[in-house]
Design an enzyme around this catalytic site. Structure first.
Site, PDB file in Angstrom:
ATOM      1  N   ASP A  65     -20.197  -1.586  95.149  1.00 54.31           N
ATOM      2  CA  ASP A  65     -19.215  -0.817  94.383  1.00 54.31           C
ATOM      3  C   ASP A  65     -17.866  -0.818  95.093  1.00 54.31           C
ATOM      4  OD1 ASP A  65     -20.552  -0.112  92.136  1.00 54.31           O
ATOM      5  OD2 ASP A  65     -20.391   2.040  92.448  1.00 54.31           O
ATOM      6  N   LYS A  98     -13.939  -2.875  90.643  1.00 50.58           N
ATOM      7  CA  LYS A  98     -12.580  -3.257  91.048  1.00 50.58           C
ATOM      8  C   LYS A  98     -11.664  -2.091  90.762  1.00 50.58           C
ATOM      9  CE  LYS A  98     -12.547  -8.244  90.542  1.00 50.58           C
ATOM     10  NZ  LYS A  98     -13.863  -8.512  89.946  1.00 50.58           N
ATOM     11  N   MET A 124     -12.302  13.222  92.133  1.00 56.94           N
ATOM     12  CA  MET A 124     -11.552  12.569  91.050  1.00 56.94           C
ATOM     13  C   MET A 124     -10.546  13.538  90.408  1.00 56.94           C
ATOM     14  SD  MET A 124     -14.826  10.553  89.437  1.00 56.94           S
ATOM     15  CE  MET A 124     -16.009  11.828  89.876  1.00 56.94           C
TER      16      MET A 124
HETATM   17  C1  LIG Z   1     -17.032   8.136  91.367  1.00 58.96           C
HETATM   18  S1  LIG Z   1     -16.789   9.340  92.616  1.00 58.96           S
HETATM   19  C2  LIG Z   1     -18.017   8.820  93.755  1.00 58.96           C
HETATM   20  C3  LIG Z   1     -18.445   9.922  94.699  1.00 58.96           C
HETATM   21  C4  LIG Z   1     -19.471   9.456  95.687  1.00 58.96           C
HETATM   22  N1  LIG Z   1     -20.726   9.134  95.026  1.00 58.96           N
HETATM   23  C5  LIG Z   1     -19.726  10.475  96.784  1.00 58.96           C
HETATM   24  O1  LIG Z   1     -20.829  11.042  96.863  1.00 58.96           O
HETATM   25  O2  LIG Z   1     -18.826  10.699  97.598  1.00 58.96           O
HETATM   26  C6  LIG Z   1     -15.297   8.780  93.359  1.00 58.96           C
HETATM   27  C7  LIG Z   1     -14.517   9.923  93.965  1.00 58.96           C
HETATM   28  O3  LIG Z   1     -15.099  10.321  95.192  1.00 58.96           O
HETATM   29  C8  LIG Z   1     -14.088  10.777  96.058  1.00 58.96           C
HETATM   30  N2  LIG Z   1     -14.089   9.933  97.271  1.00 58.96           N
HETATM   31  C9  LIG Z   1     -14.914   8.921  97.536  1.00 58.96           C
HETATM   32  N3  LIG Z   1     -14.691   8.444  98.782  1.00 58.96           N
HETATM   33  C10 LIG Z   1     -13.689   9.173  99.296  1.00 58.96           C
HETATM   34  C11 LIG Z   1     -13.026   9.209 100.547  1.00 58.96           C
HETATM   35  N4  LIG Z   1     -13.341   8.349 101.539  1.00 58.96           N
HETATM   36  N5  LIG Z   1     -12.055  10.113 100.747  1.00 58.96           N
HETATM   37  C12 LIG Z   1     -11.737  10.997  99.779  1.00 58.96           C
HETATM   38  N6  LIG Z   1     -12.336  11.019  98.581  1.00 58.96           N
HETATM   39  C13 LIG Z   1     -13.312  10.133  98.337  1.00 58.96           C
HETATM   40  C14 LIG Z   1     -12.771  10.687  95.299  1.00 58.96           C
HETATM   41  O4  LIG Z   1     -12.575  11.918  94.641  1.00 58.96           O
HETATM   42  C15 LIG Z   1     -13.087   9.590  94.321  1.00 58.96           C
HETATM   43  O5  LIG Z   1     -12.227   9.632  93.202  1.00 58.96           O
END
Ligand SMILES: C[S@@+](CC[C@H](N)C(=O)[O-])C[C@H]1O[C@@H](n2cnc3c(N)ncnc32)[C@H](O)[C@@H]1O
Length: 251
Positions: free
Chosen positions: A36, A58, A170
């Site tokens: 992903d 992407k 998000m």
């Molecule tokens: C589709 S969700 C996936 C979440 C993921 N499954 C988790 O448990 O962290 C994507 C969102 O996770 C958050 N996110 C993921 N990685 C991040 C990071 N390294 N720093 C900050 N926010 C992050 C953001 O809000 C992003 O828009």
């Protein structure tokens, strides 16, 4: 031919050292890796040299691979006897569509094992020294999305009254309406808030603010996605000297 299996792996928030041992073992066992977009490509150091790596997400305006196509591909591969590692950012069961994928794979008779990852909603605040719960400051934590598939908004009015830390995934595109919804719901304008972009990665960038000033602070700092928004008293514990190892790897 005997079916293979699918590992649904959470790769954690970014820092590759936050992968679990189980994730590393499953990556090494896989014949095909479906990656992903939010997954740190450094995880590829743990895959076999002969494994096939397929990018299925992407960002930056490019189209992502449709979810139904990814699910069909996993089923086809597993039915050919392959071991598939479906690697997602954070935890597959936290805003990661993991539940949908497990159900689809099981319906198709494919064996699936979920390997948890550390979710960004806990790890990104921790990288600033923010504990999402603290017994002196909050009754708990609510993980909530700021962006819903059908465009409906979470009930910010009710969430404002929850007495819990709000950890918003998000949320960047809707930050203005989120902040105004929480203020309308009765949260104090002085409520501490923090936003962490690219948490645990070398590109980590963050701000702390109050709920009333959050939108302008984020805009002034130029923060964007992917980011975690933290609203609640615990956000005041953000430290200029973070207590987690963050991207400074353990020696
Ligand atoms: C589709 S969700 C996936 C979440 C993921 N499954 C988790 O448990 O962290 C994507 C969102 O996770 C958050 N996110 C993921 N990685 C991040 C990071 N390294 N720093 C900050 N926010 C992050 C953001 O809000 C992003 O828009």
């Amino acid at each position: 031919m005997q079916n293979g299996k699918v590992y649904l792996i959470g790769a954690g928030p970014g820092d590759v050292e936050l992968l679990t041992l189980k994730a590393v073992r499953a990556l090494a066992a896989a014949d095909v890796i479906l990656l992903d977009d939010l997954v740190n490509r450094d995880v590829l150091q743990y895959v076999r040299g002969d494994a096939q790596v397929v990018e299925v997400g992407k960002r930056g305006g490019c189209r992502s691979t449709p979810q139904a196509f990814i699910e069909r591909r996993m089923i086809q591969l597993a039915k050919k006897g392959h071991v598939v590692a479906r690697v997602k950012g954070g935890d597959p069961f936290v805003f990661g569509r993991g539940g949908e994928e497990v159900a689809t794979l099981r319906r198709a008779g494919i064996s699936v094992e979920v390997i948890n990852g550390i979710t960004a909603g806990i790890a990104a605040p921790a990288a600033l020294g923010i504990p999402v719960t603290h017994r002196a400051l909050t009754h708990g934590v609510t993980l909530v999305t700021g962006h819903t598939r059908d465009g409906s908004a979470p009930d910010w009015f009710a969430l404002a009254r929850s007495g819990t830390t709000l950890v918003i995934y998000m949320g960047m595109a809707n930050l203005t309406s989120i902040a105004s919804g929480l203020l309308a719901g009765g949260l104090s304008p002085q409520t501490p808030a923090a936003v962490i972009q690219n948490g645990t990665l070398p590109t980590q960038h963050s701000v702390t603010s109050t709920l009333a000033r959050l939108v302008e602070t984020v805009a002034a700092a130029g923060l964007g996605s992917p980011a975690i928004v933290v609203i609640g008293a615990v956000a005041a514990l953000a430290d200029a000297q973070p207590c987690s190892s963050a991207w400074q790897h353990v020696a």
